[in-house]
Design an enzyme around this catalytic site. Structure first.
Site, short mmCIF file in Angstrom:
data_model
loop_
_atom_site.label_atom_id
_atom_site.label_comp_id
_atom_site.label_asym_id
_atom_site.label_seq_id
_atom_site.Cartn_x
_atom_site.Cartn_y
_atom_site.Cartn_z
N LYS A 112 38.47 16.45 50.83
CA LYS A 112 39.41 17.34 51.53
C LYS A 112 38.85 18.75 51.67
O LYS A 112 39.12 19.41 52.67
CB LYS A 112 40.76 17.35 50.82
CG LYS A 112 41.52 16.06 51.01
CD LYS A 112 42.99 16.19 50.70
CE LYS A 112 43.71 14.89 50.98
NZ LYS A 112 45.12 14.94 50.63
N LYS A 204 39.71 5.14 55.11
CA LYS A 204 41.10 4.81 54.80
C LYS A 204 42.04 5.37 55.86
O LYS A 204 41.76 6.41 56.47
CB LYS A 204 41.48 5.29 53.40
CG LYS A 204 42.05 6.67 53.30
CD LYS A 204 42.77 6.91 51.95
CE LYS A 204 43.34 8.34 51.97
NZ LYS A 204 44.28 8.63 50.92
N LYS A 207 47.07 10.26 56.63
CA LYS A 207 47.93 11.16 57.41
C LYS A 207 47.11 12.27 58.01
O LYS A 207 47.30 12.64 59.16
CB LYS A 207 48.98 11.80 56.50
CG LYS A 207 50.01 10.87 55.95
CD LYS A 207 51.13 11.70 55.32
CE LYS A 207 51.66 11.05 54.06
NZ LYS A 207 50.98 11.54 52.84
N1 AQP Z 1 45.17 3.79 53.48
C1 AQP Z 1 45.90 3.57 52.39
N2 AQP Z 1 45.97 2.33 51.86
C2 AQP Z 1 46.72 2.10 50.76
N3 AQP Z 1 47.42 3.05 50.12
C3 AQP Z 1 47.39 4.31 50.62
N4 AQP Z 1 47.98 5.48 50.24
C4 AQP Z 1 47.62 6.46 51.11
N5 AQP Z 1 46.79 5.97 52.04
C5 AQP Z 1 46.63 4.64 51.77
C6 AQP Z 1 48.89 5.61 49.11
O1 AQP Z 1 50.07 6.26 49.55
C7 AQP Z 1 50.61 7.04 48.48
C8 AQP Z 1 51.03 8.38 48.96
O2 AQP Z 1 49.96 9.10 49.46
P1 AQP Z 1 50.01 10.70 49.48
O3 AQP Z 1 51.16 11.17 50.25
O4 AQP Z 1 49.85 11.24 48.13
O5 AQP Z 1 48.78 11.07 50.31
P2 AQP Z 1 47.37 10.48 50.32
O6 AQP Z 1 47.09 9.49 49.29
O7 AQP Z 1 46.45 11.62 50.34
O8 AQP Z 1 47.54 9.75 51.71
P3 AQP Z 1 47.05 10.27 53.05
O9 AQP Z 1 47.65 9.50 54.11
O10 AQP Z 1 45.59 10.34 53.01
O11 AQP Z 1 47.69 11.71 53.12
P4 AQP Z 1 46.96 13.08 53.29
O12 AQP Z 1 46.15 12.87 54.51
O13 AQP Z 1 48.08 14.05 53.46
O14 AQP Z 1 46.15 13.32 52.09
C9 AQP Z 1 49.56 7.07 47.40
O15 AQP Z 1 49.98 6.22 46.36
C10 AQP Z 1 48.33 6.53 48.04
O16 AQP Z 1 47.53 5.81 47.14
#
Ligand code: AQP
Length: 341
Positions: A112, A204, A207
Site C-alpha cells: 500500500k 487479489k 477495493k
Molecule cells: N480478494 C479477497 N479474497 C478473499 N478475502 C478477501 N478480503 C479482502 N479481499 C479479499 C478479506 O475481506 C476482509 C475485509 O477486508 P478489509 O476491509 O480489511 O480490506 P482489505 O483486506 O484490505 O481488502 P481490500 O478489498 O483490499 O480493501 P482495501 O483495498 O481498502 O485495502 C478481510 O478479512 C480480508 O481478508
C-alpha cells in the site's frame, strides 16, 4: 461459547465478492456458534487520504450491508470502531511492544505504501497492523478462565501475516506483564481464501487496487455484474479445469462458483466438460446474482431507515464497550499506570 472478532474497512461504496467469500459469509454463520463481535473499522479507513463526508456515508452503507447479509444485532455485536476509544488506547500500548523492523516486514504496508501518491505514506498506515492487533485483543476472553476460551478471527488469506503479528504481540505482553490475552486463531476459509481480480487473475480482488472491471461489488446492478463475469479474463483454451498455474482466471471462477453454490470443483469440472467457457460463465453470473440481489435490495431498504441503523450501532457500541473497558482496565493495571482512584 468461544469468541469471534473481525473487522472490515468502510473504504468503498460497496463490499466486494472477495470480502464476502473470504470473510463476511463466515461472520454470518459464526454468529450462531460464537459470542460474536464485528466492527466497521473507520480508524483504519483514515490511514490513507480520505473524504470525511464519504467516510460517514460508507460507514453507514457498510453497516447496512452487514445486516442485509444476515447479521442479527441481537445475536452479534455489530459496532463502529471509533465508538470504542479503547481500540486506539490499546494500540498505543501494543505499538510500544512492536519492533520497528517487525512492523516494516508487513507485506500489506509495503504494497500500500508503494501505491501512495503525492501525499506520501502516513505513520498510521505503518502502524495499521498494531491497531488491528488491538481490535482483536481487546475482545480476548480471560485466559485464566476455566478451559481458557478461544478467540477466532475469520479473515481472508491476505490477513494471515497480521494475525501472526497479533499472536506475537499477545504472547509478548503476556510474557512481560502476566497472562492477559488468549492467542487468537485465524479462521481462513478453504478454497475461497483468496478471490482474485477478474481482469488480473494473479492479483487479489481489492477495493482500492482493482479496476472496476476486475471487481464484483455486492451492491452492483445486475446488468453490469453479468457483463463483468462474461468478460472475465480466462485463457485461449476452452476447457473448464482447475489449474492455478496455467489457468488462473478459470481457476478463480471455479473457486467462486464452488463456494457460492456449495458444489465441489471436480463436480463443476465434469458438469461443464466439453461445454466451453460461455455456458459456464453464464451460469456463474446467475449464481452470483442470486446471491447478491436480495442482499442489495435489503441494503437499500435499510439505508432508508437511518434511525434503525443508529439504534443498532448504539446497542453495539454499548456491548462492545463493556468488554473493551474491562480489558483496558486490566491492561492499564498490568502495564503499571496509576489508577484514577
Ligand atoms: N480478494 C479477497 N479474497 C478473499 N478475502 C478477501 N478480503 C479482502 N479481499 C479479499 C478479506 O475481506 C476482509 C475485509 O477486508 P478489509 O476491509 O480489511 O480490506 P482489505 O483486506 O484490505 O481488502 P481490500 O478489498 O483490499 O480493501 P482495501 O483495498 O481498502 O485495502 C478481510 O478479512 C480480508 O481478508
Amino acid at each position: 461459547p468461544p469468541r469471534v472478532l473481525s473487522g472490515i474497512q468502510p473504504t468503498a461504496d460497496s463490499f466486494h465478492l472477495g470480502n464476502y467469500l473470504g470473510a463476511l459469509r463466515q461472520w454470518v454463520s459464526m454468529q450462531d456458534t460464537h459470542d460474536a463481535f464485528y466492527c466497521v473499522v473507520d480508524l483504519h479507513a483514515i490511514t490513507v487520504e480520505h473524504d470525511p463526508a464519504l467516510l460517514r456515508r460508507r460507514t453507514k452503507v457498510a453497516v447496512a450491508q452487514l445486516l442485509a447479509m444476515g447479521l442479527d444485532p441481537e445475536r452479534a455485536t455489530v459496532f463502529v470502531q471509533s465508538h470504542v476509544p479503547e481500540h486506539a488506547e490499546l494500540a498505543w500500548v501494543l505499538g510500544c511492544l512492536t519492533g520497528f523492523g517487525e512492523a516494516q516486514r508487513m507485506t500489506q504496508f509495503k504494497d500500500k505504501s508503494s501505491k501512495q501518491g503525492t501525499g506520501g505514506t502516513s505513520v498510521g498506515l505503518f502502524t495499521y497492523p498494531v491497531l488491528q492487533a488491538a481490535d482483536i485483543l481487546l475482545y480476548s476472553p480471560d485466559p485464566t478462565a476455566e478451559g481458557g476460551r478461544a478467540l477466532r478471527v475469520p479473515v481472508g488469506e491476505d490477513q494471515r501475516q497480521h494475525l501472526e503479528l497479533t499472536r506475537t504481540l499477545a504472547q509478548r505482553f503476556n510474557h512481560r506483564f502476566g497472562d492477559t490475552f488468549v492467542l487468537p486463531d485465524a479462521h481462513i476459509p478453504e478454497g475461497a481464501a483468496k478471490i482474485t481480480d477478474l481482469q488480473e487473475p494473479d492479483a487479489k480482488m481489492s477495493k482500492s487496487a482493482s479496476s472496476p472491471q476486475g471487481i464484483i461489488d455486492v451492491l452492483e446492478e445486475p446488468g453490469p455484474m453479468r457483463k463483468k463475469i462474461m468478460r472475465a479474463v480466462t485463457d485461449t483454451g476452452s476447457e473448464v479445469v482447475y489449474d492455478e498455474e496455467k489457468k488462473a482466471g478459470v481457476t478463480n471462477l471455479l473457486r467462486i462458483f464452488s463456494a457460492l453454490e456449495g458444489v465441489s470443483v471436480p463436480d463443476l469440472e465434469s458438469r461443464y466438460a466439453g461445454s466451453g467457457y460461455g455456458q459456464f460463465k453464464k451460469d456463474l453470473a446467475q449464481v452470483v446474482l442470486d446471491t447478491f440481489t436480495p442482499i442489495r435490495e435489503r441494503t437499500l431498504k435499510l439505508l432508508d431507515d437511518e434511525e434503525r441503523l443508529d439504534r443498532v450501532l448504539a446497542l453495539g457500541a454499548e456491548r462492545a464497550s463493556r468488554v473493551a473497558t474491562a480489558t483496558m482496565e486490566t491492561v492499564r493495571e498490568r502495564v503499571g499506570f496509576v489508577g484514577r482512584g
